[in-house]
Design a protein around this motif. Structure first.
Motif, PDB file in Angstrom:
ATOM      1  N   LEU A   4       0.849  -1.187   0.000  1.00 27.15           N
ATOM      2  CA  LEU A   4       0.000   0.000   0.000  1.00 27.15           C
ATOM      3  C   LEU A   4       0.889   1.243   0.000  1.00 27.15           C
ATOM      4  O   LEU A   4       1.876   1.316   0.721  1.00 27.15           O
ATOM      5  CB  LEU A   4      -0.917   0.015   1.221  1.00 27.15           C
ATOM      6  N   PRO A   5       0.537   2.230  -0.807  1.00 31.35           N
ATOM      7  CA  PRO A   5       1.387   3.428  -0.895  1.00 31.35           C
ATOM      8  C   PRO A   5       1.291   4.282   0.364  1.00 31.35           C
ATOM      9  O   PRO A   5       0.330   4.170   1.137  1.00 31.35           O
ATOM     10  CB  PRO A   5       0.819   4.161  -2.102  1.00 31.35           C
ATOM     11  N   GLN A   6       2.247   5.140   0.535  1.00 31.11           N
ATOM     12  CA  GLN A   6       2.216   6.081   1.661  1.00 31.11           C
ATOM     13  C   GLN A   6       1.443   7.347   1.294  1.00 31.11           C
ATOM     14  O   GLN A   6       0.998   8.079   2.175  1.00 31.11           O
ATOM     15  CB  GLN A   6       3.638   6.441   2.084  1.00 31.11           C
ATOM     16  N   ASN A   7       1.288   7.594   0.000  1.00 25.22           N
ATOM     17  CA  ASN A   7       0.597   8.791  -0.462  1.00 25.22           C
ATOM     18  C   ASN A   7      -0.361   8.420  -1.591  1.00 25.22           C
ATOM     19  O   ASN A   7      -0.089   7.496  -2.365  1.00 25.22           O
ATOM     20  CB  ASN A   7       1.601   9.829  -0.993  1.00 25.22           C
ATOM     21  N   ALA A   8      -1.463   9.142  -1.686  1.00 26.94           N
ATOM     22  CA  ALA A   8      -2.418   8.935  -2.770  1.00 26.94           C
ATOM     23  C   ALA A   8      -3.087  10.260  -3.090  1.00 26.94           C
ATOM     24  O   ALA A   8      -3.184  11.149  -2.232  1.00 26.94           O
ATOM     25  CB  ALA A   8      -3.461   7.900  -2.383  1.00 26.94           C
TER      26      ALA A   8
END
Length: 816
Positions: A4-8
């Motif tokens: 899962l990304p840290q930013n979106a």
């Protein structure tokens, strides 16, 4: 879960069909860093057990447009993604069992033609031809919609999810959103945890979309926003296979609360019973996934009994499945879409009231356009989340209202139908005075408002019909009083927003089309425009002092209008405060209004001292008030603003003084019939964010000589280009038929548009309608030279037309 990304850019919460649609449309538009998080498995909340009916006709043009878009989208999804959606456009039949329901269906058929939806009215025999297994006992008629159909709900969602992934969106199952970080009016990030407890983390994001379905209320609370909805139990049965049963259209018999869907040689029978069962009052279990609720055969039995009579083959068929699953319902049976008023980056798409499958494609499409441009693509007022009042998030209120809303889907949709549940929440200072004098209350935005006044001995309740209802004569008498003598009615529910500060004048001149550089006491009728010249708000603005203005809005749009102002405040040094509850307002209207006020006040109400469009402080009885000389009924009159503590005294003073003058208490039905005779626009019906202010005939309220205000360029462009459509007023020449709204406008034999509003003109002697007529390149004379008819339930009725108000076109009566 470490992938899962840290930013979106955006985090979508919820993996039902709506969340998957939002992800799909954003990704298709080229958005990067789109993340969808689903607490369990995609479709495991409500989507998986939906009936999958695809109906294209909705209550308004734009909602119909979105439903039609959904059907077209689902047609092509299988080819795009390889996931079969099971879409089958076998049509639908709706059967009426009463004369009233037949009229409703035939009015809907007329509306369908205006909206471009194929439709056919059916006689009872033709209903039987379309659905051979139907018992025709009591059937009075029906309608056939050939492009309606059915589909596989879960597979539609999975196809949308696959399409989203193909365009770069990241979709993760078994990841629950556990919290939201906030900074002022913005969410800054999402806390998440793996379903099995193996991992957790945080994603910073630019915005979130609440697509959490029946969890939407809870997720809204986490985000600091109000998302009023409540889960209800929803029942259906599936029969064993029925020998020889071929593919059939969808059948609806709303008078028996039932719908029927043939699927693989079986019949699914579903119900929208009038008294539903709310569910999940203590929260939805954390383990909920593809869950069913306990059977309640006693609750479903009346539906089944009627269904076995209506479809005799059911009596011989075995029941394969008795299903009970939860779905979420909103206080007004319309879904929630848009930017939440409390926050500047929290979007909402949930509360779909059992029409999520047929709505999801269009809702995702519209929301993604709104998110991308920052402006609504067209009027979405019916579903805009900002229509919900803060109190409507109250859990007790939602529990009580949800008992009724499920059943309203198949109830008779009579004009002026009033909700029965969760009433009495908001009351004006005059509430008991009105009740003591025969008021019959309606409800708007939670406010109890006198809609009409019963005569002595008359039943104080609505008796609904599509013809003249039991209050028709009462409203006519109230109308006559205002036109010929004097009437008084309560306007306290209208929103009152106080705008104050050093920059109040400059701010209003930027946000509004009018000129607010006016003397103290001046009232300016005006609109707040968007960048397309569409109307975001229709208000009056009164200058109370050098740095204070009062903006008066319709009660239902107070929150939306205040939110619009707050979002455009920028660096202006102003404070905007809702003061609606602080003052009661009594409208005193009619040729003898001045005479009545002179009896109760030593103040001067002459044209010299208090001309039309001005306000003054007055003495009233032994108290104080403020008199605004404006009108929404087209007569001489004043709106009397009085602080809530003195409201009772003000009412009693005026009422007692008016007894020897024939003063009549009046209601909202009177106000609407008078305003439509005068051609005054109704916000939400006649004017919306997609209606250009010039084409609405309101150019007089826009002052383009001001150097800079929102929408100025669009107004100047329209002046150069010319109008493509015009607001026209209609009067039926036959005094008998009634108009409500959405009736087709027929010009020289062809349907060209539909009415935006309608009511009866008691002074003009016929039903009055308003609506936009296309006129690109035409002069007003050319537009008016045509012959016009209005389609009323399939019967075309001749109509007179006018661009000027048919009643008092010069506006002389209000300025008398």
């Amino acid at each position: 879960m470490t992938d899962l990304p840290q930013n979106a850019r955006v985090v979508i919460i919820g993996g039902g069909v709506v969340g998957c649609s939002v992800a799909y449309h954003l990704a298709k538009m080229g958005w990067k860093d789109v993340v969808l998080l689903e607490r369990k498995q995609l479709t495991s909340g409500t989507t998986w057990h939906a009936a999958g009916l695809i109906g294209q006709l909705r209550a308004g043009q734009n909602m119909t447009k979105l439903a039609k878009y959904s059907a077209e989208l689902y047609k092509g999804l299988e080819a795009e993604t390889g996931v079969a959606t099971g879409l089958r456009q076998g049509g639908s039949v709706s059967a009426a069992l009463t004369a009233e329901r037949r009229e409703e269906l035939f009015r809907q058929a007329a509306m369908a033609r205006a909206f471009g939806v194929p439709v056919e009215e059916l006689s009872p025999a033709e209903v039987k031809e379309k659905y051979e297994h139907l018992n025709l006992d009591g059937v009075t008629g029906g309608v056939w919609l050939p492009t309606d159909g059915q589909a596989d709900p879960a597979n539609i969602a999975l196809a949308l999810a696959k399409g989203a992934r193909q365009n770069g969106a990241l979709i993760r199952e078994r990841v629950k959103v556990t919290g939201l970080k906030r900074d002022g009016r913005r969410v800054t990030g999402v806390d998440w945890a793996a379903d099995d407890g193996s991992d957790q983390g945080h994603i910073t994001c630019d915005m979130i979309v609440n697509c959490a379905g029946m969890w939407g209320h809870e997720v809204g609370r986490m985000a600091g926003v109000n998302v009023p909805l409540h889960a209800c139990e929803h029942f259906y049965i599936v029969t064993e296979a029925i020998e020889g049963l071929k593919q059939m259209p969808v059948l609806r018999v709303p008078d028996e609360c039932a719908y029927y869907k043939e699927d693989a040689g079986k019949i699914l029978l579903g119900a929208f019973e009038p008294h539903s069962k709310p569910w999940g009052m203590n929260g939805i279990p954390d383990s909920f996934e593809f869950d069913q609720l306990p059977e309640d055969f006693d609750h479903f039995e009346p539906i089944l009994e009627a269904a076995c009579n209506r479809l005799p083959m059911l009596a011989e068929a075995g029941i394969h499945t008795f299903f009970n699953g939860p779905e979420s319902f909103t206080p007004d049976d319309a879904y929630h879409l848009g930017l939440a008023p409390e926050m500047d980056n929290v979007w909402v798409a949930c509360g779909f009231n059992s029409i999520g499958i047929q709505s999801a494609g269009g809702a995702g499409h519209a929301l993604s356009q709104w998110m991308d441009s920052g402006e609504k693509p067209f009027d979405l007022g019916d579903v805009d989340i900002s229509r919900m009042q803060p109190f409507q998030g109250n859990k007790h209120y939602l529990f009580e209202r949800s008992k009724e809303t499920l059943g309203l889907l198949y109830a008779d949709h009579f004009p002026y139908l009033q909700k029965r549940t969760a009433r009495g929440v908001r009351r004006t200072p005059f509430h008991h005075h009105l009740l003591d004098n025969g008021a019959v209350m309606g409800e708007a935005a939670g406010w109890e408002r006198a809609n009409w006044f019963a005569n002595e001995g008359q039943e104080r309740e609505y008796q609904y019909t599509w013809k003249r209802q039991n209050w028709f004569g009462n409203a006519a008498a109230e109308h006559k009083a205002v036109r010929e003598n004097v009437g008084m009615y309560d306007m306290s529910s209208f929103g009152k927003l106080r705008v104050e500060g050093p920059d109040a004048e400059a701010f209003l001149n930027y946000i509004g089309g009018g000129d607010y550089s006016a003397p103290v006491g001046k009232i300016v009728y005006t609109q707040f425009l968007n960048n397309r010249g569409g109307i975001e708000a229709d208000v009056t603005v009164t200058r109370l002092s050098e740095m204070v203005y009062l903006v008066v809005t319709p009660g239902a749009t107070r929150l939306a209008d205040q939110t619009w102002m707050e979002r455009h405040k920028g660096d202006f040094n102003v404070v905007i405060t809702d003061v609606t509850a602080g003052e009661g307002v009594l409208a005193v209207m009619g040729p003898n209004a001045r005479k009545l006020l002179q009896k109760v006040s030593p103040s001067d109400f002459s044209n010299d001292v208090n001309p039309f469009g001005t306000a003054q402080e007055i003495e009233l009885g032994m108290g104080l008030a403020r008199a605004h000389r404006v009108t929404y009924v087209g007569e001489l009159g004043w709106e009397i603003y009085v602080s809530s503590d003195m409201a009772g005294h003000a009412f009693e003073t005026l009422w007692e003084a008016g007894q020897d003058m024939g003063l009549k208490l009046c209601g909202m039905h009177m106000m609407d019939s008078c305003r439509i005779e005068k051609g005054f626009r109704h916000f939400g019906h006649d004017i919306t964010c997609e209606d250009h202010v010039l084409e609405a005939g309101l150019g007089f309220a826009v002052k383009t000589s001001k150097p800079d205000f929102i929408g100025r360029d669009a107004v100047l462009r329209k002046k150069e280009e010319g109008l493509k459509t015009r607001m026209v007023q209609f009067r039926l020449t036959d005094p008998e038929p009634l108009l409500y709204h959405n009736e087709p406008i027929v010009r020289d034999g062809q349907i060209v548009s539909y009415l935006s509003s309608g009511n009866y003109g008691h002074t003009l002697g016929g039903a009055i309608g308003m609506g936009y007529v296309p006129c690109d390149g035409e002069s007003p004379d050319q537009l008016l030279a045509s012959s016009y008819e209005i389609d009323v339930a399939g019967i075309r009725v001749e109509a007179e037309v006018s661009l000027r108000p048919m009643y008092d076109p010069k506006g002389e009566r209000a300025k008398a």
